[in-house]
Design an enzyme around this catalytic site. Structure first.
Site, PDB file in Angstrom:
ATOM      1  N   ASP A 109       0.867  -1.315   0.062  1.00  0.00           N
ATOM      2  CA  ASP A 109       0.066   0.078  -0.063  1.00  0.00           C
ATOM      3  C   ASP A 109       0.933   1.253   0.164  1.00  0.00           C
ATOM      4  O   ASP A 109       1.057   1.941   0.969  1.00  0.00           O
ATOM      5  CB  ASP A 109      -0.966  -0.094   1.243  1.00  0.00           C
ATOM      6  CG  ASP A 109      -1.887   1.063   1.287  1.00  0.00           C
ATOM      7  OD1 ASP A 109      -2.255   1.546   0.089  1.00  0.00           O
ATOM      8  OD2 ASP A 109      -2.218   1.468   2.210  1.00  0.00           O
ATOM      9  N   LYS A 121      -3.075   3.657  -6.548  1.00  0.00           N
ATOM     10  CA  LYS A 121      -3.871   5.077  -6.158  1.00  0.00           C
ATOM     11  C   LYS A 121      -4.476   5.443  -7.594  1.00  0.00           C
ATOM     12  O   LYS A 121      -3.624   5.538  -8.539  1.00  0.00           O
ATOM     13  CB  LYS A 121      -2.696   6.092  -5.554  1.00  0.00           C
ATOM     14  CG  LYS A 121      -2.179   5.390  -4.409  1.00  0.00           C
ATOM     15  CD  LYS A 121      -2.890   5.036  -3.367  1.00  0.00           C
ATOM     16  CE  LYS A 121      -2.024   4.558  -2.146  1.00  0.00           C
ATOM     17  NZ  LYS A 121      -3.055   4.075  -1.065  1.00  0.00           N
TER      18      LYS A 121
END
EC number: 2.1.1.186
Length: 361
Positions: free
Chosen positions: A276, A305
């Site tokens: 992440d 993202k």
């Protein structure tokens, strides 16, 4: 039923709309989209009278990225009379027989949530009348269809159904996860939800179990590492930043102060790779592809993202490229899933399972 009603995150109606248009076209179900910014839902109105029925049966919810939940729906029931809101809804559901559950819901917006108290109260009389009409069984049955009534405003609702084997088990498609008091960050909930989304409950004991080796790229301060540790795994946490002290005290975490893009695992018996990182999505995808080609993991969960524009187009381009690259490098058997989770914001979560039919050594 003519419509397909889809719940999504507020602000992602365009992405949800673009996706359902493409997926419906693949199934030769023509129609058009009704969507407004920040309404947190999309309606796909089919040209055929039974188009919604076809989609809710043939289009797997888990294959949709931006939809949290969906149901075949009648036309909008507008101006429901305050004196009797029940009768028009029961009439709209006359073709639904012996459903096993009733959910009276709202879209996930602050305005719609103001109707939540009303929805709870309204469920009781509506349930009674649906049982009398035969649309709803006397007792709940998890194997039967689910009746959905979604109020988009006072006196305005869509009514319809979903199949229990092609539906979110959660009210409004939102999992109710509790933030652990000792979790290092709220991002921890993303991985918790991802495991529930991508690994069926009956397979968790085999695929998400104690004693496994895992790597967390971009781990600081340890939100995702926390979920791995909680499940009994031994974790290599890779990040130049500091890790949560309590996590380090468990003895299950080894911290590598390195750049996640340059790290190479010393041990090659890694089952789970998680990542992440705040980075361009294409770069993260390339990193995961490299790990897959090197055979450094069995399953991976990673976040991409999203850009401000063309989000659906960008995600699909990355996923399609990943599939091509894996196949070009001899990885012909894999499972690739992607979901805009409830705990995701401007990102999507991807799951990659390499050679699912082959046992892990």
């Amino acid at each position: 039923m003519k419509n397909l009603f889809l719940f999504c995150r507020a602000g992602y109606e365009k992405e949800c709309a673009a996706e359902i248009q493409q997926r419906a076209a693949e199934l030769n179900v023509g129609g058009f989209v009704k969507a407004n910014n920040n309404d947190a839902y999309v309606v796909y109105q089919c040209f055929e009278e039974d188009g919604g029925d076809t989609l809710v049966k043939q289009l797997p919810l888990d294959s949709l990225i931006f939809a949290r939940q969906m149901f075949a729906a009648s036309e909008l029931l507008a101006d429901l009379p305050e004196s009797d809101r029940v009768s028009p809804i029961v009439a709209a559901l006359s073709d639904v027989s012996k459903a096993g559950e009733l959910r009276v819901e709202t879209p996930d917006t602050n305005e719609a949530k103001e109707l939540s108290a009303f929805c709870r109260k309204f469920t009781v009389p509506l349930r009674q009348h649906l049982k009398k009409s035969g649309s709803l069984l006397a007792q709940e049955n998890p194997k039967r269809p689910i009746i959905h009534v979604c109020f988009i405003g006072p006196g305005r609702a869509y009514a319809g159904y979903s199949f229990s084997n092609n539906s979110s088990p959660y009210f409004m498609g939102i999992p109710r996860l509790k933030m652990a008091a000792d979790a290092p960050s709220r991002s921890s909930l993303k991985l918790d939800e991802a495991f529930a989304q991508f690994v069926p409950k009956e397979e968790q004991e085999e695929r998400v179990r104690s004693g496994m080796n895992a790597v967390d790229l971009g781990a600081c301060p340890g939100g995702w590492t926390y979920q791995l540790v909680r499940r009994g795994m031994m974790v290599s946490a890779v990040d130049n930043g500091p890790m949560n002290e309590k996590l380090m005290e468990t003895g299950q975490v080894k911290h590598f102060r390195e750049d996640g893009f340059r790290f190479e695992p010393q041990r090659k018996n890694i089952y789970w790779l998680v990542c992440d990182m705040v980075e361009k999505p294409a770069r993260v995808a390339e990193l995961i592809e490299a790990w897959a080609i090197n055979g450094w993991f069995k399953e991976a969960i990673f976040n991409l993202k999203l850009p401000m524009k063309s989000r659906y187009k960008e995600v699909m381009a990355i996923l399609n490229t990943m599939q091509e690259i894996l196949k070009e490098n001899g990885i012909n058997e894999f499972q690739l899933q992607c979901k805009h989770l409830y705990h995701d914001r401007d990102e999507v979560t991807v799951h990659l399972w390499i050679r699912p039919s082959q046992a892990w050594n």
